[in-house]
Enzyme design. Structure first.
Site, short mmCIF file in Angstrom:
data_model
loop_
_atom_site.label_atom_id
_atom_site.label_comp_id
_atom_site.label_asym_id
_atom_site.label_seq_id
_atom_site.Cartn_x
_atom_site.Cartn_y
_atom_site.Cartn_z
N ARG A 1 14.44 1.23 6.65
CA ARG A 1 13.91 0.43 5.56
C ARG A 1 15.05 -0.11 4.71
O ARG A 1 16.18 0.36 4.77
CB ARG A 1 12.99 1.30 4.68
CG ARG A 1 11.87 1.97 5.45
CD ARG A 1 10.83 0.99 5.94
NE ARG A 1 10.08 0.42 4.85
CZ ARG A 1 9.03 0.98 4.27
NH1 ARG A 1 8.60 2.14 4.69
NH2 ARG A 1 8.40 0.37 3.29
N LYS B 1 -1.23 8.25 2.76
CA LYS B 1 -1.52 6.84 2.97
C LYS B 1 -2.65 6.63 3.99
O LYS B 1 -2.87 5.52 4.45
CB LYS B 1 -0.25 6.10 3.38
CG LYS B 1 0.81 6.15 2.26
CD LYS B 1 1.87 5.12 2.43
CE LYS B 1 3.10 5.68 3.09
NZ LYS B 1 4.19 4.67 3.17
N PRO C 1 0.82 -1.22 0.00
CA PRO C 1 0.00 0.00 0.00
C PRO C 1 0.86 1.27 0.00
O PRO C 1 1.56 1.54 0.96
CB PRO C 1 -0.80 -0.11 1.30
CG PRO C 1 -0.71 -1.54 1.72
CD PRO C 1 0.62 -2.01 1.21
N GLU C 2 0.83 1.98 -1.11
CA GLU C 2 1.43 3.30 -1.13
C GLU C 2 0.31 4.26 -1.51
O GLU C 2 -0.85 3.87 -1.54
CB GLU C 2 2.61 3.34 -2.11
CG GLU C 2 3.61 2.26 -1.74
CD GLU C 2 5.02 2.48 -2.25
OE1 GLU C 2 5.39 3.63 -2.49
OE2 GLU C 2 5.76 1.49 -2.38
#
Ligand code: ZN
Length: 273
Positions: free
Chosen positions: A250, A51, A2-3
């Protein structure tokens, strides 16, 4: 993953399924909303901000409320016809079910599920930078926010939703590959920051209306990205093995040949004599 584009698509699914409908039932499966009942409430609209998902409702007292949710890495909303089997995810991941006469919306593994007065929406999303897919998208403001911390790596700065809202790890990796910029480049040394931001916006916008996220224009499996998810595979441009390493919290993917490290000014003592 999901972006911003996935969240935008999800908001549209909820808009089509529920907008204008009076809810005939609700079932919250999270502790903080376990006793909440939205029966009789009307869904006004569904919107996304970066988001974040915002389902705006009118309560039975006619007050405007917003049901907020965040998909993070694994959340999803699905809409079903009444009586249709809920096939999206395992039932234990269901966090909320909203029933209307024409559709049932099921939220799986949602995060930050909260019901707040719409007037207080800003307390949930007010910190966000310009929304890449929002009606108020503002390239200049996003660039200004990014540039305010010139020593930070561009890889981390693009993911910070306070700078611009909607870029996740996939688009970060792909945008930097397409611009030939190493993810470790300090923001202040990125050659064309407005161009980088504008490309991110175009890539997200191109994926609105479909669930397959592609930055290459190819939609079949294995062809949708240049570097993201392609560790040790040959770069599509130069054949060099794509690398994967941690950057901040990340991982990042990049081609060391197409995205060389920038030459930073060296200290005098480091200079060759
Ligand atoms: Zn390459």
């Amino acid at each position: 993953m999901p972006e911003g584009d996935t969240v935008w698509n999800t908001a549209r699914v909820l808009q089509r399924a529920l907008a204008g409908a009076r809810l005939t039932g609700s079932d919250f499966r999270v502790p903080q909303l376990a006793t909440t009942d939205l029966t009789g409430w009307t869904v006004r609209e569904s919107a996304s901000r970066g988001k974040h998902l915002l389902l705006r409702l009118t309560g039975i007292d006619a007050e405007p409320w917003t049901l907020h949710s965040h998909l993070r890495m694994d959340g999803a909303w699905r809409a079903y016809a009444p009586g249709e089997r809920w096939s999206g995810r395992p039932a234990h991941l269901i966090r909320v079910v909203l029933h209307s006469p024409a559709a049932v919306a099921v939220g799986y593994h949602l995060h930050e599920l909260a019901l707040v007065p719409t007037a207080e929406e800003e307390s949930l999303v007010g910190h966000l930078g310009p929304d890449l897919l929002g009606p108020d998208w503002d390239t200049d403001e996003a660039v200004r926010r990014l540039a305010a911390d010139p020593d930070r790596t561009i890889g981390e700065a693009l993911l910070d939703q306070r700078n611009l809202a909607g870029v996740g790890n996939l688009y970060k990796c792909e945008v930097l590959f397409l611009r030939g910029v190493s993810p470790w480049t300090p923001v202040g040394a990125v050659p064309d920051l407005p161009g980088t931001v504008a490309l991110a916006q175009r890539l997200l916008a191109a994926n609105r209306g479909r669930w397959t996220q592609s930055t290459t224009g190819v939609l079949h499996r294995g062809g949708t990205s240049y570097v993201y998810g392609r560790r040790a595979q040959p770069c599509r441009r130069c054949g060099t093995a794509v690398r994967k390493e941690e950057l901040g919290e990340r991982v990042t993917y990049w081609c060391p040949a197409c995205q060389p490290d920038v030459e930073l000014p060296r200290n005098a003592q480091d200079r060759p004599r």
